[in-house]
Write a protein that holds these residues in place. Structure first.
Motif, PDB file in Angstrom:
ATOM      1  N   GLY A 333      -8.148   4.653 -35.909  1.00 48.77           N
ATOM      2  CA  GLY A 333      -8.573   5.893 -36.536  1.00 48.77           C
ATOM      3  C   GLY A 333      -9.944   6.330 -36.025  1.00 48.77           C
ATOM      4  O   GLY A 333     -10.657   5.567 -35.367  1.00 48.77           O
ATOM      5  N   ASP A 334     -10.306   7.580 -36.312  1.00 48.50           N
ATOM      6  CA  ASP A 334     -11.636   8.093 -35.972  1.00 48.50           C
ATOM      7  C   ASP A 334     -12.011   9.161 -36.987  1.00 48.50           C
ATOM      8  O   ASP A 334     -11.353   9.304 -38.028  1.00 48.50           O
ATOM      9  CB  ASP A 334     -11.679   8.619 -34.529  1.00 48.50           C
ATOM     10  N   GLU A 335     -13.029   9.943 -36.677  1.00 42.45           N
ATOM     11  CA  GLU A 335     -13.513  10.937 -37.640  1.00 42.45           C
ATOM     12  C   GLU A 335     -12.513  12.071 -37.867  1.00 42.45           C
ATOM     13  O   GLU A 335     -12.631  12.837 -38.836  1.00 42.45           O
ATOM     14  CB  GLU A 335     -14.857  11.516 -37.173  1.00 42.45           C
ATOM     15  N   HIS A 336     -11.512  12.163 -36.997  1.00 39.92           N
ATOM     16  CA  HIS A 336     -10.537  13.246 -37.133  1.00 39.92           C
ATOM     17  C   HIS A 336      -9.270  12.826 -37.870  1.00 39.92           C
ATOM     18  O   HIS A 336      -8.460  13.681 -38.238  1.00 39.92           O
ATOM     19  CB  HIS A 336     -10.159  13.781 -35.744  1.00 39.92           C
ATOM     20  N   ASP A 338      -6.878   9.093 -39.650  1.00 39.92           N
ATOM     21  CA  ASP A 338      -6.649   7.646 -39.700  1.00 39.92           C
ATOM     22  C   ASP A 338      -5.471   7.268 -38.812  1.00 39.92           C
ATOM     23  O   ASP A 338      -4.874   8.112 -38.126  1.00 39.92           O
ATOM     24  CB  ASP A 338      -6.440   7.177 -41.139  1.00 39.92           C
TER      25      ASP A 338
END
Length: 412
Positions: A333-336, A338
């Protein structure tokens, strides 16, 4: 866990020593029960030293302890390796003429038999009938490996490697019904391992895939009765699974070629391999050296998407419309979004029937013996696979494949 290891009287009895050690080194209490013939191949002292327990073959040994009843009733798992043709014939007939046979009659725990014998004996109608009888009674009888037998003979009937027997035995300990014969008559193509894209004669672009999950899928599918072709990239020195045809490849393009070769005859294709998305645009003929001539950058080109290509081929009629296609997604996942956000988008983009999703990083999925994740279906279903051994995860994925087979059959 209390484990009884039975040993039949065949030359493969020497391999049981490694199996016993695997159980004891992993903290299990082991009692070894050989046949009298097995002691012609491996001595009693060896079995006692490895297990730390006394070894008997007859029902009149240690009579006050009633071992012919007690051992089977108290065991959590019973494994026989090797299981000879004679021993399986006695078991199918319900004989209790030695301690091992009597123990098997009283056992109410999962029972696994690992056959070992010459090909002619394995294929004899009497043995075939005995195996079917034992399986019908809930005994797990493994498919043997193929390879070198006694003397110069080769063929089916070789004892699977001890590590494989141990892994399948522990799978039964995790889930007693993990190896049903529900894939008999089905052809499965399974990919495993990572691909390596050469940059020069020394270097390559690769990934951390060990191949363990794909090998577990192939191993479990074969023991559930499937005709399995395993297309293997680079793996961490994994032994070929018993009763599986293994084809080895190196690059993504080679894997694509081989997968497309076997796909038309497959009932299911499981793409567990970690296939490189990119490859170097050119391959240097000699080692790229540091210095004045070293490149500032290495141009990459995109490899074809094998999974999406299989779906397109199915749509075009090049692969049977009933073929079940399973993809794997290693996600972070990242800030954009999961892991599941990206996985759902990938399932929609790829168009496969099932997508196995693994969260990777921090000792997860790659290069370890355990796994967990989610299983997404093209019908919108989502299910957590739960944490466990890779063999256990393989079984749950194959359960889903069987469910798709059954659903399609019910709709016809």
């Amino acid at each position: 866990m209390r484990v009884v290891v039975g040993v039949g009287g065949g030359i493969a009895a020497y391999k049981s020593c490694s199996l016993i050690r695997s159980f004891t080194e992993n903290g299990h209490h082991v009692r070894v029960v050989p046949t009298q013939s097995a002691l012609e191949f491996v001595g009693r002292a060896t079995f006692e030293a490895l297990s730390g327990s006394p070894v008997h073959t007859g029902v009149f040994s240690d009579v006050p302890e009633v071992p012919h009843v007690r051992l089977g009733k108290e065991a959590d798992l019973l494994v026989v390796a090797p299981a000879t043709a004679d021993l399986m014939a006695r078991l199918a007939g319900g004989r209790a003429d030695d301690l091992l046979a009597a123990t098997l009659l009283t056992a109410r725990c999962p029972v696994l038999l690992a056959p070992a014998m010459h090909t002619e004996m394995w294929e004899h109608p009497a043995t075939v009938a005995n195996v079917e009888t034992l399986r019908s009674r809930g005994v797990t009888v493994l498919e043997p490996a193929s390879g070198r037998l006694t003397g110069r003979d080769t063929g089916a009937g070789r004892l699977p490697e001890p590590d494989e027997i141990y892994g399948l035995a522990m799978l039964l300990a995790e889930r007693a019904d993990a190896l049903p014969r529900d894939l008999v008559g089905r052809k499965l193509v399974i990919t495993a391992g990572g691909t390596r894209e050469p940059l020069d004669p020394v270097r390559f672009l690769g990934n951390r895939s060990s191949g363990k999950q794909g090998y577990a899928l192939a191993r479990v599918a074969a023991q559930r009765g499937a005709d399995v072709t395993l297309i293997a990239g680079f793996t961490t020195e994994l032994a070929d699974p018993a009763a599986v045809d293994v084809v080895r490849v190196k690059t993504a393009q080679q894997m694509q070629t081989v997968v497309r070769k076997f796909a038309p005859d497959a009932d299911a294709i499981v793409m567990a391999a970690a296939v490189a998305d990119f490859r170097p645009a050119t391959i240097a003929g000699s080692k790229i050296k540091k210095g004045a001539n070293e490149p500032d950058s290495i141009p990459l080109v995109r490899n074809d998407d094998i999974l999406a290509g299989l779906v397109d081929a199915r749509t075009a009629g090049e692969i049977e419309s009933s073929t079940v296609i399973v993809g794997f997604a290693a996600e972070t996942g990242d800030e954009h979004g999961d892991v599941l956000t990206y996985a759902r988008a990938k399932l929609a983009r790829k168009g496969c029937d099932l997508l196995v999703v693994n969260a990777v990083g921090d000792g997860k999925a790659f290069e370890v013996d355990h796994n967990d994740g989610w299983l997404l279906g093209s019908d919108g279903s989502e299910a957590a696979l739960g944490e466990g051994s890779k063999a256990l995860l393989a079984g749950r994925v194959l359960d889903a494949v069987v469910a798709v087979f059954e659903s399609a059959s019910n709709q016809r």
